[in-house]
Design a protein around this motif. Structure first.
Motif, mmCIF file in Angstrom:
data_model
loop_
_atom_site.group_PDB
_atom_site.id
_atom_site.type_symbol
_atom_site.label_atom_id
_atom_site.label_comp_id
_atom_site.label_asym_id
_atom_site.label_seq_id
_atom_site.Cartn_x
_atom_site.Cartn_y
_atom_site.Cartn_z
ATOM 1 N N MET A 181 0.842 -1.194 0.000
ATOM 2 C CA MET A 181 0.000 0.000 0.000
ATOM 3 C C MET A 181 0.883 1.252 0.000
ATOM 4 O O MET A 181 2.014 1.232 0.474
ATOM 5 N N PHE A 182 0.296 2.349 -0.513
ATOM 6 C CA PHE A 182 1.032 3.606 -0.638
ATOM 7 C C PHE A 182 0.121 4.766 -0.220
ATOM 8 O O PHE A 182 -1.060 4.564 0.079
ATOM 9 N N THR A 183 0.690 5.964 -0.196
ATOM 10 C CA THR A 183 -0.086 7.150 0.190
ATOM 11 C C THR A 183 -0.316 8.104 -0.972
ATOM 12 O O THR A 183 -1.124 9.013 -0.869
ATOM 13 N N GLY A 184 0.419 7.932 -2.073
ATOM 14 C CA GLY A 184 0.304 8.863 -3.190
ATOM 15 C C GLY A 184 1.126 10.122 -2.993
ATOM 16 O O GLY A 184 0.987 11.080 -3.758
ATOM 17 N N ILE A 185 1.989 10.153 -1.977
ATOM 18 C CA ILE A 185 2.910 11.267 -1.771
ATOM 19 C C ILE A 185 4.261 10.858 -2.367
ATOM 20 O O ILE A 185 4.940 9.979 -1.841
ATOM 21 N N ILE A 186 4.635 11.494 -3.466
ATOM 22 C CA ILE A 186 5.826 11.091 -4.204
ATOM 23 C C ILE A 186 7.084 11.416 -3.409
ATOM 24 O O ILE A 186 7.241 12.517 -2.888
ATOM 25 N N GLY A 188 15.204 6.654 -20.349
ATOM 26 C CA GLY A 188 15.171 8.099 -20.186
ATOM 27 C C GLY A 188 13.827 8.625 -19.722
ATOM 28 O O GLY A 188 13.729 9.783 -19.301
ATOM 29 N N HIS A 189 12.784 7.786 -19.764
ATOM 30 C CA HIS A 189 11.447 8.215 -19.335
ATOM 31 C C HIS A 189 11.442 8.473 -17.824
ATOM 32 O O HIS A 189 11.869 7.628 -17.041
ATOM 33 N N THR A 190 10.953 9.641 -17.407
ATOM 34 C CA THR A 190 10.928 10.005 -15.989
ATOM 35 C C THR A 190 9.696 9.421 -15.308
ATOM 36 O O THR A 190 8.596 9.439 -15.874
ATOM 37 N N VAL A 191 9.879 8.912 -14.086
ATOM 38 C CA VAL A 191 8.781 8.288 -13.356
ATOM 39 C C VAL A 191 8.747 8.781 -11.913
ATOM 40 O O VAL A 191 9.781 9.138 -11.334
ATOM 41 N N ASN A 192 7.536 8.813 -11.344
ATOM 42 C CA ASN A 192 7.346 9.135 -9.929
ATOM 43 C C ASN A 192 7.563 7.876 -9.095
ATOM 44 O O ASN A 192 7.102 6.793 -9.467
ATOM 45 N N LEU A 193 8.231 8.034 -7.951
ATOM 46 C CA LEU A 193 8.558 6.878 -7.119
ATOM 47 C C LEU A 193 8.070 7.063 -5.690
ATOM 48 O O LEU A 193 8.169 8.157 -5.121
ATOM 49 N N GLU A 194 7.542 5.986 -5.120
ATOM 50 C CA GLU A 194 7.164 5.958 -3.704
ATOM 51 C C GLU A 194 7.341 4.548 -3.174
ATOM 52 O O GLU A 194 6.838 3.586 -3.776
ATOM 53 N N LYS A 195 8.052 4.422 -2.071
ATOM 54 C CA LYS A 195 8.184 3.117 -1.417
ATOM 55 C C LYS A 195 6.898 2.794 -0.660
ATOM 56 O O LYS A 195 6.135 3.696 -0.300
ATOM 57 N N ALA A 196 6.678 1.504 -0.424
ATOM 58 C CA ALA A 196 5.479 1.074 0.300
ATOM 59 C C ALA A 196 5.465 1.694 1.696
ATOM 60 O O ALA A 196 6.510 1.882 2.324
ATOM 61 N N LEU A 197 4.261 2.009 2.169
ATOM 62 C CA LEU A 197 4.142 2.661 3.476
ATOM 63 C C LEU A 197 4.437 1.680 4.608
ATOM 64 O O LEU A 197 4.356 0.467 4.430
ATOM 65 N N THR A 198 4.787 2.231 5.758
ATOM 66 C CA THR A 198 5.021 1.458 6.975
ATOM 67 C C THR A 198 4.045 1.946 8.044
ATOM 68 O O THR A 198 3.375 2.976 7.855
ATOM 69 N N PRO A 199 3.943 1.247 9.184
ATOM 70 C CA PRO A 199 3.047 1.712 10.247
ATOM 71 C C PRO A 199 3.390 3.116 10.756
ATOM 72 O O PRO A 199 2.553 3.787 11.346
ATOM 73 N N GLY A 252 -1.692 0.934 -5.745
ATOM 74 C CA GLY A 252 -0.712 0.720 -6.802
ATOM 75 C C GLY A 252 -1.230 -0.181 -7.903
ATOM 76 O O GLY A 252 -0.480 -0.606 -8.776
ATOM 77 N N HIS A 253 -2.537 -0.457 -7.885
ATOM 78 C CA HIS A 253 -3.178 -1.273 -8.915
ATOM 79 C C HIS A 253 -3.942 -0.323 -9.847
ATOM 80 O O HIS A 253 -5.056 0.107 -9.538
ATOM 81 N N VAL A 254 -3.331 0.007 -10.957
ATOM 82 C CA VAL A 254 -3.875 1.001 -11.879
ATOM 83 C C VAL A 254 -5.170 0.495 -12.501
ATOM 84 O O VAL A 254 -5.262 -0.655 -12.944
ATOM 85 N N ASP A 255 -6.178 1.374 -12.555
ATOM 86 C CA ASP A 255 -7.483 1.001 -13.105
ATOM 87 C C ASP A 255 -7.588 1.251 -14.599
ATOM 88 O O ASP A 255 -8.402 0.626 -15.282
#
Length: 221
Positions: free
Chosen positions: A1-6, A79-90, A101-104
């Motif tokens: 799971m993630f928060t969407g904060i890059i 060369g394509h730029t991407v946003n990155l976020e590690k999985a959240l912790t408690p 992280g499951h794109v619709d």
């Protein structure tokens, strides 16, 4: 799971086709990998990818045919730029919203214009996702947790402040840019719950319609 904060922006360094799917190497830039192990998840432009190899400068990940079908990953080149976020912790601050992280589906930027120090964007979602997008609700665009400012059919608008433009890939968006969309997880579960016992019926018979809502007491007009 993630928060969407890059947490950082990285870039695709290698793309290797493998029997109908892909293996990607992502250079992570300012994203620290000291606490990342094989098998961990990293949201990459909103796509939850599993780390299969660490390189010191980034990671390798396999991308399945299913992921290629529903995301922009098949378009990525070195060369394509991407946003990155590690999985959240408690201990993670939930500054955005709950993101799986499951794109619709894939959306498209329709228009971009300035508004004081902010930038406004109008995007078009696939028709089948329109019912999940609500005014002042949350949506994930290329892994970024954002608030919907206006909805018009399958199109919606976003107001993006300078910090978000600087710290994500959004400053490169223009009309025609395709993006990964993930709708609010709660909206999807609510739809399923409203079906009740009909959720077990074949999907072609289990859609929510005006008649369904009236028969179950949700529409009293």
């Amino acid at each position: 799971m993630f928060t969407g904060i890059i947490e950082a922006m990285g870039k695709v360094s290698q793309v290797q086709p493998h029997s109908g799917d892909l293996r990607l190497c992502i250079e992570t830039g300012g994203l620290g990998l000291d606490d990342v192990a094989l098998g961990d998840s990293i949201a990459t432009n909103g796509v939850c990818l599993t780390v299969v190899e660490l390189t010191g400068r980034g990671y390798w990940a396999d991308v399945s045919g299913e992921t290629l079908m529903h995301t922009t990953a098949g378009q990525w080149q070195p060369g394509h730029t991407v946003n990155l976020e590690k999985a959240l912790t408690p201990q993670t601050r939930l500054g955005g919203h709950i993101v799986s992280g499951h794109v619709d589906g894939i959306g498209e930027v329709v228009k971009r214009w300035g508004d004081a120090r902010s930038e406004r964007f109008r995007l078009r979602a696939p028709d089948e996702l329109a019912k999940y997008i609500a005014h002042k609700g949350s949506i994930t665009v290329d892994g970024i947790s954002l608030t919907v400012n206006k909805v018009d059919g399958a199109e919606f608008e976003l107001n993006i402040v300078p910090h978000t433009l600087k710290c994500t890939t959004m400053d490169g968006y223009k009309a025609g840019t395709q993006v990964n969309l993930e709708v609010d997880l709660l909206a999807r579960y609510l739809e399923r719950l409203l079906l009740g016992e009909r959720a077990a019926e074949p999907s072609e018979d289990s859609g929510i319609s005006l008649d369904f809502l009236t028969r179950h007491g949700f529409n009293r007009a």
